[in-house]
Design an enzyme around this catalytic site. Structure first.
Site, PDB file in Angstrom:
ATOM      1  N   ASP A 298      72.132   0.463  -1.227  1.00  0.00           N
ATOM      2  CA  ASP A 298      72.405   1.462  -2.266  1.00  0.00           C
ATOM      3  C   ASP A 298      73.846   1.339  -2.773  1.00  0.00           C
ATOM      4  OD1 ASP A 298      71.875   3.580  -3.951  1.00  0.00           O
ATOM      5  OD2 ASP A 298      72.358   5.106  -2.465  1.00  0.00           O
TER       6      ASP A 298
ATOM      7  N   ASN B 227      61.041   2.449  -8.310  1.00  0.00           N
ATOM      8  CA  ASN B 227      61.989   1.750  -9.182  1.00  0.00           C
ATOM      9  C   ASN B 227      61.388   1.350 -10.528  1.00  0.00           C
ATOM     10  OD1 ASN B 227      63.834   0.007  -6.539  1.00  0.00           O
ATOM     11  ND2 ASN B 227      64.195   1.987  -7.520  1.00  0.00           N
TER      12      ASN B 227
END
Length: 235
Positions: free
Chosen positions: A18, A66
């Site tokens: 991340d 995503n």
């Protein structure tokens, strides 16, 4: 130089990568720039893990959620995957690392899926070290797909061992340590079944800045934890 006092090395470490977008934004660059740098980080971190004796490394590369990102960003991510599975596989073959992929590959672009399947086949003879990458992966989706596999097999009773064998990670031990970079303290639907007794670590470092020294820090953090698995004694 002072020697590392590392008593225990985790067998399996899983990374939620991340911070790519924030890393790029701080440099006044597009998010794709952060994702590109992240690929270089993957190579360094994975190699560092194997050098330290970690046998299984899992990476969360592309989640089922995503797809909701801008089309341009999704395409940029897949271009990076294309590049990695076309060139990065050579490094895996050289180092004797087996590639595994978890996730529903049916939705992936045909060429990406073909590259992945070829890479897995080319490395299936290896077993000492395993790189497990989550692509179009979600923990809940994995559990649902495993249940559907059980139904299709007309299973009348499922044990924990039997259910684990239906998951994408069949044959891979559960992670000892899950690391999420950037300081965010959530698991984002990652390895929901497998993480039952994993230790969690949330360093503030953004993923593109991760390096070998951060891998060592992760191991040191792991060494400070007392793993009881519901009991009273450390393992």
């Amino acid at each position: 130089m002072k020697k590392n006092k590392i008593k225990r090395v985790p067998t399996h470490v899983a990374f939620i990568m991340d911070g790519n977008g924030r890393w790029a934004k701080r440099r006044l660059m597009p998010r794709s720039y952060g994702h590109k740098k992240a690929v270089d980080t993957v190579t360094e971190v994975v190699e560092a893990c194997f050098e330290k004796g970690i046998r299984y490394v899992s990476l969360f590369a592309f989640s089922t959620e995503n797809w909701n990102r801008p089309k341009e960003e999704v395409e940029a991510l897949f271009n990076l995957l294309r590049q990695y599975f076309q060139t990065g596989i050579k490094r895996l073959l050289k180092d004797g690392v087996r590639l595994r992929v978890m996730g529903d590959m049916t939705r992936l672009p045909e060429d990406v899926r073909s590259n992945i399947e070829t890479a897995m086949k080319d490395t299936e003879k290896y077993s000492d070290y395993v790189l497990n990458i989550g692509i179009n992966y979600g923990g809940r989706d994995e559990i649902v797909r495993a249940v559907n596999r059980a139904i299709s097999q007309n299973a009348k009773e499922i044990t924990e061992e039997g259910f684990s064998a239906l998951l994408d990670t069949a044959g891979i031990p559960d992670p000892d340590l899950i690391v999420r970079s950037s300081g965010e303290k959530r698991v984002s639907n990652f390895m929901m079944y497998q993480m039952a007794y994993a230790e969690m670590y949330f360093p503030k470092t953004l993923w593109p800045d991760f390096s070998k020294k951060h891998v060592e820090r992760c191991i040191r953090v792991y060494n400070k934890r007392k793993r009881r698995f519901g009991g009273l004694k450390d393992d």
